[in-house]
Design a protein around this motif. Structure first.
Motif, PDB file in Angstrom:
ATOM      1  N   THR A 114       6.849   8.009  -9.637  1.00  0.00           N
ATOM      2  CA  THR A 114       6.351   6.894 -10.451  1.00  0.00           C
ATOM      3  C   THR A 114       7.223   6.692 -11.682  1.00  0.00           C
ATOM      4  OG1 THR A 114       4.071   7.223  -9.735  1.00  0.00           O
ATOM      5  CG2 THR A 114       4.378   6.014 -11.783  1.00  0.00           C
ATOM      6  N   GLU A 115       7.545   7.781 -12.340  1.00  0.00           N
ATOM      7  CA  GLU A 115       8.376   7.689 -13.542  1.00  0.00           C
ATOM      8  C   GLU A 115       9.737   7.074 -13.229  1.00  0.00           C
ATOM      9  OE1 GLU A 115      10.553  10.741 -16.580  1.00  0.00           O
ATOM     10  OE2 GLU A 115       8.513  11.242 -15.970  1.00  0.00           O
ATOM     11  N   ALA A 116      10.346   7.511 -12.138  1.00  0.00           N
ATOM     12  CA  ALA A 116      11.650   6.960 -11.758  1.00  0.00           C
ATOM     13  C   ALA A 116      11.543   5.476 -11.414  1.00  0.00           C
ATOM     14  CB  ALA A 116      12.232   7.744 -10.580  1.00  0.00           C
ATOM     15  N   GLU A 126       0.950   0.976 -12.893  1.00  0.00           N
ATOM     16  CA  GLU A 126       0.053   0.982 -11.729  1.00  0.00           C
ATOM     17  C   GLU A 126       0.759   0.482 -10.470  1.00  0.00           C
ATOM     18  OE1 GLU A 126      -0.629  -2.809 -14.013  1.00  0.00           O
ATOM     19  OE2 GLU A 126      -0.715  -0.704 -14.582  1.00  0.00           O
ATOM     20  N   ARG A 127       1.672  -0.451 -10.597  1.00  0.00           N
ATOM     21  CA  ARG A 127       2.441  -0.915  -9.429  1.00  0.00           C
ATOM     22  C   ARG A 127       3.452   0.144  -8.998  1.00  0.00           C
ATOM     23  NH1 ARG A 127       2.229  -6.610  -8.387  1.00  0.00           N
ATOM     24  NH2 ARG A 127       0.850  -7.597  -9.885  1.00  0.00           N
ATOM     25  N   ALA A 128       4.105   0.737  -9.977  1.00  0.00           N
ATOM     26  CA  ALA A 128       5.070   1.795  -9.672  1.00  0.00           C
ATOM     27  C   ALA A 128       4.380   2.973  -8.993  1.00  0.00           C
ATOM     28  CB  ALA A 128       5.770   2.246 -10.951  1.00  0.00           C
ATOM     29  N   VAL A 133       3.161   6.450  -4.329  1.00  0.00           N
ATOM     30  CA  VAL A 133       2.232   7.022  -3.340  1.00  0.00           C
ATOM     31  C   VAL A 133       2.756   6.739  -1.930  1.00  0.00           C
ATOM     32  CG1 VAL A 133      -0.089   6.820  -2.343  1.00  0.00           C
ATOM     33  CG2 VAL A 133       0.194   7.001  -4.817  1.00  0.00           C
ATOM     34  N   GLY A 134       3.221   5.520  -1.702  1.00  0.00           N
ATOM     35  CA  GLY A 134       3.770   5.163  -0.395  1.00  0.00           C
ATOM     36  C   GLY A 134       5.019   5.958  -0.052  1.00  0.00           C
ATOM     37  N   LEU A 135       5.906   6.126  -1.016  1.00  0.00           N
ATOM     38  CA  LEU A 135       7.143   6.870  -0.771  1.00  0.00           C
ATOM     39  C   LEU A 135       6.876   8.361  -0.528  1.00  0.00           C
ATOM     40  CD1 LEU A 135       9.407   5.126  -3.419  1.00  0.00           C
ATOM     41  CD2 LEU A 135       9.638   4.982  -0.924  1.00  0.00           C
ATOM     42  N   VAL A 136       5.978   8.938  -1.301  1.00  0.00           N
ATOM     43  CA  VAL A 136       5.630  10.352  -1.097  1.00  0.00           C
ATOM     44  C   VAL A 136       4.923  10.523   0.247  1.00  0.00           C
ATOM     45  CG1 VAL A 136       4.180  12.256  -1.944  1.00  0.00           C
ATOM     46  CG2 VAL A 136       5.622  10.966  -3.543  1.00  0.00           C
ATOM     47  N   GLY A 137       4.037   9.598   0.570  1.00  0.00           N
ATOM     48  CA  GLY A 137       3.355   9.658   1.866  1.00  0.00           C
ATOM     49  C   GLY A 137       4.327   9.546   3.025  1.00  0.00           C
ATOM     50  N   ALA A 166      12.937   3.791   3.773  1.00  0.00           N
ATOM     51  CA  ALA A 166      12.449   3.764   2.389  1.00  0.00           C
ATOM     52  C   ALA A 166      13.333   2.889   1.506  1.00  0.00           C
ATOM     53  CB  ALA A 166      12.384   5.183   1.829  1.00  0.00           C
ATOM     54  N   TRP A 167      14.645   3.002   1.664  1.00  0.00           N
ATOM     55  CA  TRP A 167      15.557   2.227   0.815  1.00  0.00           C
ATOM     56  C   TRP A 167      15.415   0.729   1.070  1.00  0.00           C
ATOM     57  CZ3 TRP A 167      17.413   2.164  -3.629  1.00  0.00           C
ATOM     58  CH2 TRP A 167      18.389   1.240  -3.993  1.00  0.00           C
ATOM     59  N   ARG A 168      15.210   0.354   2.320  1.00  0.00           N
ATOM     60  CA  ARG A 168      15.042  -1.076   2.625  1.00  0.00           C
ATOM     61  C   ARG A 168      13.811  -1.638   1.924  1.00  0.00           C
ATOM     62  NH1 ARG A 168      16.945  -0.212   8.688  1.00  0.00           N
ATOM     63  NH2 ARG A 168      19.171  -0.531   8.320  1.00  0.00           N
ATOM     64  N   GLY A 169      12.848  -0.805   1.652  1.00  0.00           N
ATOM     65  CA  GLY A 169      11.658  -1.255   0.917  1.00  0.00           C
ATOM     66  C   GLY A 169      11.856  -1.193  -0.578  1.00  0.00           C
ATOM     67  N   ILE A 170      12.163  -0.018  -1.101  1.00  0.00           N
ATOM     68  CA  ILE A 170      12.258   0.159  -2.552  1.00  0.00           C
ATOM     69  C   ILE A 170      13.518  -0.490  -3.112  1.00  0.00           C
ATOM     70  CG2 ILE A 170      13.428   2.415  -2.586  1.00  0.00           C
ATOM     71  CD1 ILE A 170      10.491   1.413  -4.847  1.00  0.00           C
TER      72      ILE A 170
END
Length: 177
Positions: A114-116, A126-128, A133-137, A166-170
């Motif tokens: 989240t911090e990153a 809250e969006r981050a 949560v999605g990336l850790v999951g 993950a990269w294609r999303g974030i």
């Protein structure tokens, strides 16, 4: 013993023997089996959080950071000592003491991501956090599946596949400098 047999099937006699100590010595350090188990889960959980945080700090290039963080989860689940099975596959998850340790470790990893994301993408917390949560999951679930699937596809291929996903999303959230 806990990693291979589970909490309920592991006996303190066997644990003491495998550790090369007497059962009374084991009980001098841990009042009961749950205390020993919790300490082992805590150590493994702390290692996981340290590994994930180190991966996030390892670079400022966000694409490389995503890959390093996903690789950290694959490193964690495939550790030779099997300690991470205690975190991810515990048969005492319903025990509040153990569930709390696992939940705190997961939350600490989410906090680090989240911090990153907050810093780099300029998103409100809250969006981050939802993205984190999605990336850790994604990372934990895919790494555990890979381990359970017999380490297939090969490790580097699995990390590359999940990193690309993950990269294609974030990666759609541009870096805010």
């Amino acid at each position: 013993m806990f990693g291979s047999r589970g909490y309920h099937a592991a006996a303190m006699d066997e644990i003491a023997e495998r550790a090369g100590v007497s059962k009374p010595v084991l009980y001098q350090h841990f009042p009961g089996k749950l205390d020993l188990y919790r300490a082992l889960v805590q150590g493994a959980a702390d290692d996981m959080v340290r590994t994930v945080r180190a991966a996030i700090r390892s670079t400022t290039d966000n694409k490389a950071r995503v890959q390093a963080t996903i690789q950290a989860y694959f490193d964690v689940v495939s550790s030779r000592d099997g300690a991470m099975r205690l975190v991810f596959e515990t048969d005492t998850r319903a025990t509040p003491e153990v569930a709390g340790v696992v939940d705190r470790a997961t939350s600490d990893c989410i906090d680090a991501v989240t911090e990153a994301v907050t810093t780099d993408a300029g998103l409100e917390p809250e969006r981050a956090r939802l993205l984190a949560v999605g990336l850790v999951g994604l990372s934990t679930t895919s790494a555990r599946y890979w381990l359970d699937a017999g380490l297939q596809p090969p490790r580097e291929d699995a990390i590359t596949l999940m990193s690309q996903l993950a990269w294609r999303g974030i990666g759609g959230f541009p870096r805010q400098d």
